[in-house]
Scaffold this active site. Structure first.
Site, mmCIF file in Angstrom:
data_model
loop_
_atom_site.group_PDB
_atom_site.id
_atom_site.type_symbol
_atom_site.label_atom_id
_atom_site.label_comp_id
_atom_site.label_asym_id
_atom_site.label_seq_id
_atom_site.Cartn_x
_atom_site.Cartn_y
_atom_site.Cartn_z
ATOM 1 N N GLU A 10 4.629 0.518 7.216
ATOM 2 C CA GLU A 10 4.929 1.536 8.227
ATOM 3 C C GLU A 10 5.101 0.907 9.610
ATOM 4 O OE1 GLU A 10 2.901 5.610 6.790
ATOM 5 O OE2 GLU A 10 1.521 3.915 6.832
ATOM 6 N N GLY A 15 0.195 0.704 5.612
ATOM 7 C CA GLY A 15 0.342 0.733 7.060
ATOM 8 C C GLY A 15 1.094 -0.463 7.601
ATOM 9 N N ALA A 54 -3.724 -0.021 5.962
ATOM 10 C CA ALA A 54 -4.852 0.500 6.731
ATOM 11 C C ALA A 54 -6.166 -0.023 6.166
ATOM 12 C CB ALA A 54 -4.836 2.024 6.702
ATOM 13 N N GLU A 59 0.283 4.249 -1.177
ATOM 14 C CA GLU A 59 -0.780 5.214 -0.856
ATOM 15 C C GLU A 59 -1.010 6.248 -1.943
ATOM 16 O OE1 GLU A 59 0.520 3.620 3.155
ATOM 17 O OE2 GLU A 59 1.450 4.096 1.229
#
Length: 679
Positions: free
Chosen positions: A120, A117, A71, A142
């Site tokens: 993910e 991300g 992210a 994270e």
């Protein structure tokens, strides 16, 4: 398929079998960070794919750097400041769940960095294929930002590869390499990098079922009973490493996994709720700030080229030898000089061990050893682009060495010193080209410590400084430019902490108590263990240089221990006894009462000196100061650094605590110049 739709960050094409190749290429960026705009475009694409239902979709990256780095952290900070983290998390979950529910098969073709991300995104695909090379890294880091995976990572990874491996990966943040990812079932196939897309297209048409053992393990370790058995064990293991009040994210992750049932929607809700709560904590705010500061340090060199191929290191002791070895590991041609071969041989032996540990491949180890050459005569100085002096801390000896090296330079070679405390204005006095002289202060152990101080002086030119910063970056280290005053930044701030801890030790406070309380505050290692690890002789040497400047005194008894050959870890005896590289800390009387101001006496001198450094412009700003102290000393990262700590506690409150300590224990605690500016 996508007629009428125009995308900035995604590019779609179709092969002769109708398989859609969807390339992520974030506009205007060197890496794929997943911004809201990137996800919004993906949502539109997934909506169209759901309607058209092609025979398959391959998601890959057009960036040479890798698949996706995660992210966009700067954007995440914006969401946190606006109080809209939940909306951001739920949006990402929605987009990825829509991808996961596509009726057509999907495969993520992964190369290079695939983090957060990005991982993910890959988990939301039905299959994954990875480039089989050393650059492939797949992880969910994270927790290092004070949160845990929030776009489905914590909900999906345990169900894919089994809880033990998934929890270990998410709790440590350590990525899988390609082969390990294949072994645990994170990826379904490996491919040669140049054949990655071709293999992905082939696999998506003829997928291979996952081995039964992998599927069985994934199911068995996520049943209700397994979760109730495994979670307390993992929680206990985690508590042995970090304190929940300091780092709540690992514990929140374990709780979310333990409560998560078979319904993906229920698991996603638990995930979102946990991440949103964590995002509001001071720990997350500080760790995210530290991450952004780390990125800032990496970018200090800008686009400057270091122009260095050959490095000559003088001094084959622990520091000089390890600097030389690290430079050779990173691809530089290195010559290592000392008075006799017997002084160089231990450094070569250590280098061999380090290369074997890090490089694995015998061919790569041999190549690294080939780049590191013993050089008793010092012939390498004349061919070097950079010469690094790493001899003992004596200004006259260093200047005499420079007088022999500098005349051998032919053009724009750089000369650097690894001095840990001597001001560079004192060392540069007799140089013919002081504008190309700087400090490159590494920390021990070189292979593990991420920071290098680039030490300035008033004659250093900007171009040479940029070259030095670029060289540090090429070594894989974080540079922080500092003023060349005594102790520079890190040692100047660390020394009052160590000296006060040793004073407390002499007053009768047990060493294990001092270490325990420092770790309770958040330091990675207690001060007594740290002093032994650094070496009492090094502490005395640096302390003797800095103590008069800082208005401090060396603790009594230190010289006697050094003379008796009890210098700490390297001798097996110091303030503690050491066995097999580990301190044997004595038992503390259970009736011993810890002084209530113990933490303030150890920590506030660091904060006080940090304020003085900021006032004297030892570094350019408080962000760089906090970053330097955290990466150089390990100062409790979750507290954000000494200046951030003073602000969180209240500047006036901390200053008042220092004044009270000064009244009770002496002038060394008096607030230094700079507190008014900080307020």
């Amino acid at each position: 398929m996508f007629e009428g739709l125009r995308f900035k960050h995604w590019h779609a094409s179709e092969d002769d079998k109708g398989v859609i190749l969807l390339a992520l290429d974030r506009e205007g960026a060197s890496v794929n960070a997943l911004s809201r705009a990137v996800l919004d475009e993906l949502a539109d694409i997934v909506e169209r794919l759901a309607i058209d239902n092609p025979p398959g979709v391959v998601i890959h990256s057009s960036k040479p750097s890798g698949f996706a780095v995660g992210a966009d952290i700067k954007e995440f900070v914006t969401y946190a400041d606006a109080g809209t983290v939940q909306e951001n998390i739920e949006n990402g979950q929605r987009v990825y769940e829509s991808l996961a529910r596509l009726p057509c098969p999907t495969i993520a073709a992964i190369h290079g960095a695939c983090m957060g991300g990005g991982t993910e995104l890959a988990l939301a695909c039905r299959y994954r294929i990875a480039a089989d090379d050393d650059t492939t890294k797949i992880g969910l880091p994270e927790v290092m930002l004070g949160i845990f995976p929030g776009w489905g990572g914590s909900a999906r990874l345990p169900r894919l590869i089994g809880a033990p491996e998934a929890l270990q990966a998410m709790l440590t943040g350590k990525p899988f390499n390609a082969r390990r990812a294949k072994a645990v079932g994170l990826v379904d196939r490996l491919a040669k990098p140049e054949e990655l897309l071709a293999e992905a297209r082939h696999f998506i048409r003829r997928p291979t079922p996952r081995p039964f053992a992998q599927r069985a393990k994934a199911w068995a370790t996520n049943t209700w009973l397994a979760r109730q058995i495994i979670a307390p064990m993992v929680r206990k293991q985690t508590a042995a490493k970090v304190r929940k009040e300091h780092y709540p994210a690992p514990f929140a992750l374990i709780d979310a996994w333990q409560r998560g049932g078979s319904d993906i929607n229920q698991r996603l809700k638990l995930e979102a709720r946990g991440v949103v709560k964590l995002a509001q904590t001071p720990t997350a705010r500080n760790l995210i700030r530290i991450f952004l500061l780390q990125e800032r340090l990496k970018g200090l060199a800008g686009k400057a080229e270091h122009g260095i191929e050959r490095v000559h290191v003088v001094g084959a002791g622990v520091m000089g030898g390890d600097i030389a070895a690290w430079a050779a590991l990173k691809g530089f041609e290195v010559t290592l000089q000392d008075r006799e071969m017997k002084f160089i041989e231990p450094a070569i032996t250590r280098a061999q061990a380090m290369f074997e540990k890090r490089l694995k491949s015998p061919a790569k180890v041999d190549a690294a050893m080939g780049r590191l050459k013993a050089d008793v005569e010092g012939a390498g100085a004349a061919k070097a682009d950079l010469a690094i002096e790493a001899i003992f801390e004596n200004a006259q000896a260093k200047q005499a060495l420079y007088a022999t090296i500098e005349p051998q330079f032919k053009a724009d070679e750089l000369l650097a010193t690894n001095t840990s405390s001597i001001p560079l204005d004192e060392l540069r006095g007799k140089l013919a080209a002081p504008q190309r002289f700087m400090g490159l202060h590494f920390f021990n152990p070189v292979a593990q410590m991420p920071l290098v101080e680039l030490v300035r002086h008033d004659a250093l030119d900007a171009a040479s400084e940029k070259r030095g910063l670029a060289f540090i970056k090429a070594l894989g280290k974080l540079p922080v430019p500092v003023k060349g005053t005594p102790g520079f930044l890190v040692n100047r701030i660390l020394m009052p902490y160590l000296l006060e801890a040793m004073r407390l030790y002499n007053e009768g406070v047990p060493g294990p108590v001092l270490d325990r309380e420092a770790k309770r505050f958040g330091m990675p290692m207690g001060p007594i263990e740290l002093a032994d690890t650094v070496g009492l002789d090094v502490c005395a040497s640096v302390g003797a240089e800095l103590a008069p400047f800082l208005g401090l005194e060396l603790p009594q008894g230190l010289e006697a221990k050094i003379q008796d050959g009890r210098r700490g870890k390297k001798d097996g005896q110091g303030l503690f006894t050491w066995v097999d590289g580990k301190p044997q800390k004595p038992q503390v009387d259970e009736n011993y009462t810890t002084p209530p101001d113990l933490i303030d006496r150890m920590i506030l001198p660091m904060v006080n000196e940090a304020v003085a450094c900021l006032h004297e412009r030892v570094v350019d700003d408080e962000d760089l100061l906090d970053a330097g102290v955290i990466f150089g000393t390990g100062f409790a990262p979750f507290r954000g650094g000494p200046i951030a700590y003073a602000r969180s506690e209240g500047v006036d409150i901390v200053r008042e605590r220092l004044q009270k300590l000064a009244q009770r224990y002496g002038e060394r605690f008096m607030p230094k110049a700079g507190w008014d500016e900080l307020g």
